[in-house]
Write an enzyme that holds these catalytic residues in place. Structure first.
Site, short mmCIF file in Angstrom:
data_model
loop_
_atom_site.label_atom_id
_atom_site.label_comp_id
_atom_site.label_asym_id
_atom_site.label_seq_id
_atom_site.Cartn_x
_atom_site.Cartn_y
_atom_site.Cartn_z
N LYS A 1 -60.42 67.60 61.75
CA LYS A 1 -59.12 67.74 62.45
C LYS A 1 -58.00 67.21 61.57
O LYS A 1 -56.94 67.80 61.49
CB LYS A 1 -59.14 66.91 63.75
N ILE B 1 -57.93 67.04 58.40
CA ILE B 1 -57.69 67.91 57.25
C ILE B 1 -56.86 69.13 57.67
O ILE B 1 -55.91 69.52 57.00
CB ILE B 1 -59.03 68.33 56.61
N CYS C 1 -60.89 44.35 44.22
CA CYS C 1 -60.95 43.31 45.23
C CYS C 1 -62.18 42.41 45.04
O CYS C 1 -62.15 41.53 44.20
CB CYS C 1 -60.88 43.94 46.62
N HIS D 1 -56.26 47.09 46.31
CA HIS D 1 -57.08 48.31 46.37
C HIS D 1 -56.32 49.49 45.77
O HIS D 1 -55.62 50.19 46.50
CB HIS D 1 -57.46 48.61 47.82
N GLU E 1 -57.23 52.31 44.96
CA GLU E 1 -57.63 53.63 45.47
C GLU E 1 -56.74 54.10 46.62
O GLU E 1 -56.63 55.30 46.88
CB GLU E 1 -59.10 53.63 45.89
#
Ligand code: GLN
Length: 554
Positions: free
Chosen positions: A6, A8, A377, A506, A508
């Protein structure tokens, strides 16, 4: 069903409208009672995605941020828990003036109020509302009712409902069956909602006959039924929705054609297409990246890392083979065998002691064998522990998270965190500025900027009393809190190691398809060089392979 895409679908559609110059705001509405996603186990629910304002959310918010290249905040995420808490707080404060407090109108009222508030505060042209769960669930029923009411109150043309359904293809039959999808749609219509668009998920492209039945039984013309089958990358979905004409259907439905900025759309599409072309081309290089992780079996637990690597592979023209390394059972003697075929290692974030000794052994191997390393981290903290133990001679070095009695607590609780009690309450969360030292690897990666912003989610940090001792032995803390002695990036000078870097934050979480994350780009470039030692660095990347002379004091 959850996990079907959903987010996406919704983010792809939002992207198409954003490309046209419209202002879009997504919001994900979760059915669960948790106040945020911070306490959820990533093994069961996928990663916890942290927003710039510190909100801990479902991983779908990551999909929205990446697809839209837009920072989101707490207003873009809600849970049933938040809604009930607001309603109950209001009741305790006498806010309902003696009335009985009910699901309808009070709980649904809170949902509508917050959607309207989001639209008003952001001046969005379109708000994309994603309801988590499945139609028919207990826990999201009030959301669906609230949306029905909202559509009634705002007038029909103000709302476009999308149903995402799934067409099954039982292996034994070898053909697609639309019955389950039809029943799901019927359930939605029983709730008083007539969908305007249907997104049909399925493994293979949805066949004409299945599509016809779905269209027929749900009163949705076939041109508004879209086959959203599995594909190599989700980043190809916006264009295929556009080709299917869904963007026009939505603009017509909502009466927004006159807000389209054609030039904006042309440029945005061209840029995105450039990325998709690179994504689908045959890649020149190969590299194997190992990721250590307790949740190694479930990719969703590391969704943003996976995506950040995907972006880098596309930009650097490399096929990346990602391997997951379970360190819980790993003995130091296993490490060389497990790592020797890899070209780069990531030790990602994590909580708890399990597997940490294996991670430390992997980091030692990377450091001693010039294997590119990115610590995130916990991976940053473990790199400090490894260095303290094996280079600085602090044999007992550890983190008080796992060894409360260590005599060399190089990683410990932040002083201000010690005071705050309660799970989730004492975490250092969200986007923060990081001051980067000039002429370091970090400075090189971040394009010679001295101030960057990244997102954090941790309790522990490098104990300031050990900083000097560690730096004397050659490790450099190249990123720090602008005012306090909180260490946020570490590295080894490129003179002694091709790529060894760690971040307390983080990285990413801020990687975007068209703006790949610098620390990941550096890692992937170094890993490609490691995999192809004979290739000239300039041929791999002039931008992302650091010059060797970056060696700082010490
Ligand atoms: N457990 C460590 C801490 O709380 C690291 C957290 C993380 O990796 N996200 O500081």
């Amino acid at each position: 069903m959850s996990g079907l895409g959903k987010g996406i679908f919704s983010s792809s559609l939002a992207k198409l409208l954003k490309d046209k110059g419209l202002k879009v705001e997504p919001i994900k509405m979760e059915g669960y009672l948790n106040i945020d996603s911070g306490t959820l186990n990533p093994y069961r629910h996928g990663e916890v995605f942290v927003l710039d304002d510190g909100m801990e959310t479902d991983m779908d918010l990551g999909t929205y941020e990446r697809m839209l290249d837009q920072n989101l905040g707490a207003a873009n995420f809600t849970t049933s828990g938040q809604i009930y808490r607001r309603v109950l707080d209001k009741e305790r404060h006498g806010g309902y003036l003696g009335r009985d407090v009910q699901m309808i109108p009070h709980v649904t009222g809170d949902v509508k109020f917050n959607l309207r508030k989001l639209a008003m505060n952001t001046q969005a042209d379109v708000v994309f509302v994603e309801v988590g769960g499945t139609v028919g669930d207990f826990e999201n029923g009030f959301y669906i009712e609230a949306l029905r009411e909202l559509a009634f109150e705002e007038g029909d043309a103000g709302v476009c409902f999308v149903a995402l359904t799934y067409v099954i293809e039982p292996q034994a039959l070898g053909e697609q069956k639309s019955k389950a999808a039809q029943l799901g749609l019927k359930k939605l219509m029983e709730a008083g909602i007539q969908p305007h668009l249907i997104a049909c998920r399925g493994h293979n492209e949805i066949e004409e006959s299945a599509m016809e039945k779905i269209a027929m039984f749900s009163n949705v013309p076939k041109r508004r039924c879209f086959s959203m089958h599995d594909r190599k990358s989700i980043y190809t979905i916006p264009e295929s929705m556009r080709e299917a004409g869904l963007d026009r259907e939505v603009l017509t439905r909502l009466g927004l054609h006159d807000r389209v900025n054609q030039r904006n759309e042309d440029t945005a599409r061209e840029e995105w297409q450039g990325f998709v072309n690179k994504l689908t081309r045959k890649r020149k290089f190969k590299a194997r990246i190992g990721i250590t992780g307790k949740y190694a079996k479930i990719r969703d637990a590391y969704a943003s890392i996976d995506k950040a690597l995907e972006h880098c592979g596309v930009h650097l023209n490399a096929d990346l083979d990602v391997q997951w390394l379970d360190t819980t059972e790993m003995q130091p003697s296993d490490v060389p065998r497990k790592l020797e075929d890899l070209n780069g290692i990531i030790v990602p974030g994590g909580f708890g002691k399990r597997g940490t000794e294996g991670k430390i052994a992997c980091i030692q191997y990377c450091r001693e064998n010039a294997l590119p390393y990115l610590g995130i981290c916990l991976g940053f903290q473990m790199a400090v522990v490894e260095y303290a133990r094996n280079v600085c001679g602090l044999k007992d070095a550890g983190s008080t998270e796992f060894d409360p009695n260590t005599t060399a607590p190089v990683i410990g609780l932040l002083p201000e965190q010690k005071e705050i009690e309660g799970l989730g309450g004492n975490m250092r969360l969200g986007g923060k500025d990081v001051q980067v030292k000039s002429d370091t690897l970090a400075y090189f990666l971040y394009n010679n900027q001295n101030m960057i912003r990244e997102r954090f989610r941790h309790r522990f940090e490098v104990d300031p009393q050990y900083i000097e001792k560690i730096e004397e032995q050659g490790m450099v803390f190249s990123g720090q809190h602008p005012q306090q002695p909180i260490m946020q990036v570490l590295e080894l000078p490129t003179k002694i190691h091709p790529y060894f870097i760690g971040a307390q934050f983080h990285p990413e979480l801020t990687g975007r398809p068209l703006k790949p994350q610098p620390m990941f780009m550096g890692l992937v470039a170094a890993a490609i060089q490691h995999a192809h030692p004979d290739v000239e660095p300039g041929e791999i990347s002039k931008r992302w392979l650091p010059p060797v002379e970056y060696s700082i004091k010490g």
